[in-house]
Design a protein around this motif. Structure first.
Motif, PDB file in Angstrom:
ATOM      1  N   LEU A  43      57.835 104.123 138.080  1.00  0.00           N
ATOM      2  CA  LEU A  43      59.006 104.896 137.686  1.00  0.00           C
ATOM      3  C   LEU A  43      58.963 105.236 136.196  1.00  0.00           C
ATOM      4  O   LEU A  43      59.254 106.370 135.794  1.00  0.00           O
ATOM      5  N   GLY A  44      58.575 104.271 135.371  1.00  0.00           N
ATOM      6  CA  GLY A  44      58.461 104.526 133.936  1.00  0.00           C
ATOM      7  C   GLY A  44      57.393 105.549 133.609  1.00  0.00           C
ATOM      8  O   GLY A  44      57.586 106.418 132.745  1.00  0.00           O
ATOM      9  N   ILE A  45      56.270 105.499 134.314  1.00  0.00           N
ATOM     10  CA  ILE A  45      55.199 106.481 134.096  1.00  0.00           C
ATOM     11  C   ILE A  45      55.666 107.878 134.492  1.00  0.00           C
ATOM     12  O   ILE A  45      55.402 108.856 133.799  1.00  0.00           O
ATOM     13  N   THR A  50      57.029 113.139 132.731  1.00  0.00           N
ATOM     14  CA  THR A  50      57.732 114.416 132.885  1.00  0.00           C
ATOM     15  C   THR A  50      58.492 114.805 131.620  1.00  0.00           C
ATOM     16  O   THR A  50      58.792 115.978 131.418  1.00  0.00           O
ATOM     17  N   ASN A  51      58.822 113.843 130.770  1.00  0.00           N
ATOM     18  CA  ASN A  51      59.553 114.118 129.527  1.00  0.00           C
ATOM     19  C   ASN A  51      58.675 113.855 128.308  1.00  0.00           C
ATOM     20  O   ASN A  51      59.116 113.255 127.328  1.00  0.00           O
ATOM     21  N   ILE A  56      62.460 110.912 122.149  1.00  0.00           N
ATOM     22  CA  ILE A  56      63.355 109.765 122.368  1.00  0.00           C
ATOM     23  C   ILE A  56      63.121 109.153 123.744  1.00  0.00           C
ATOM     24  O   ILE A  56      62.966 107.943 123.879  1.00  0.00           O
ATOM     25  N   ILE A  57      63.104 109.986 124.775  1.00  0.00           N
ATOM     26  CA  ILE A  57      62.879 109.471 126.133  1.00  0.00           C
ATOM     27  C   ILE A  57      61.480 108.869 126.254  1.00  0.00           C
ATOM     28  O   ILE A  57      61.297 107.804 126.844  1.00  0.00           O
ATOM     29  N   PHE A  58      60.507 109.519 125.671  1.00  0.00           N
ATOM     30  CA  PHE A  58      59.124 109.028 125.709  1.00  0.00           C
ATOM     31  C   PHE A  58      59.020 107.669 125.007  1.00  0.00           C
ATOM     32  O   PHE A  58      58.428 106.726 125.540  1.00  0.00           O
ATOM     33  N   GLY A  59      59.611 107.552 123.825  1.00  0.00           N
ATOM     34  CA  GLY A  59      59.544 106.302 123.067  1.00  0.00           C
ATOM     35  C   GLY A  59      60.277 105.158 123.750  1.00  0.00           C
ATOM     36  O   GLY A  59      59.755 104.050 123.868  1.00  0.00           O
ATOM     37  N   VAL A  60      61.493 105.429 124.202  1.00  0.00           N
ATOM     38  CA  VAL A  60      62.277 104.387 124.874  1.00  0.00           C
ATOM     39  C   VAL A  60      61.609 103.973 126.183  1.00  0.00           C
ATOM     40  O   VAL A  60      61.577 102.786 126.537  1.00  0.00           O
TER      41      VAL A  60
END
Length: 144
Positions: A43-45, A50-51, A56-60
């Motif tokens: 799910l995290g991958i 996709t983002n 921010i989404i990539f880093g978090v």
């Protein structure tokens, strides 16, 4: 008329039955944890893939995946130190073979090979977790 008598294995005494039940519980816990860990990583991958343009989404996402990986390493280390694999493997072999057929030296060699493999995989996953954490921090700071 003769009565029918059930044939039970010789080794089924209450203590061994309880040990077998405990090993089964440990196996269920370990498998459930493994499935949840893999599902969260996938799910995290998917979310970070996709983002990729949103820092921010990539880093978090990468920091979260690194924290999940560290917790998985801690759980596997805990189960290895408590000897969960030994009891699970012993009862799996005991279901197939009788007690007389199980060679203790072969079991010790299997367990030592398993322990070395788990240490090696733990080091690889720890390196991956540190890499993902650094990548997430760099993404949050805006460094590509």
């Amino acid at each position: 008329m003769a009565r029918y008598k059930a044939i039970k294995p010789v080794w089924e005494n209450p203590k061994e039955k309880q040990e077998k039940k405990e090993a089964r519980k440990k196996e269920i816990i370990f498998r459930t944890f493994s499935y949840i860990f893999v599902a969260l990583l996938i799910l995290g991958i998917i979310i970070t893939g996709t983002n990729y343009d949103n820092d921010i989404i990539f880093g978090v996402g990468y920091i979260t995946m690194s924290i999940i990986t560290v917790w998985a390493i801690i759980f596997v280390t805990y189960t290895e130190l408590k000897g969960w694999y030994k009891s699970i493997a012993y009862w799996r072999k005991r279901e197939i073979l009788t007690d007389n057929c199980i060679d203790k030296e072969i079991l010790k060699n299997d367990f030592s090979e398993h322990r070395l493999l788990m240490i090696f995989l733990g080091m690889i996953f720890l390196g991956l977790a540190v890499y993902m954490f650094v990548l997430g921090i760099r993404s949050l700071l805006g460094i590509r």
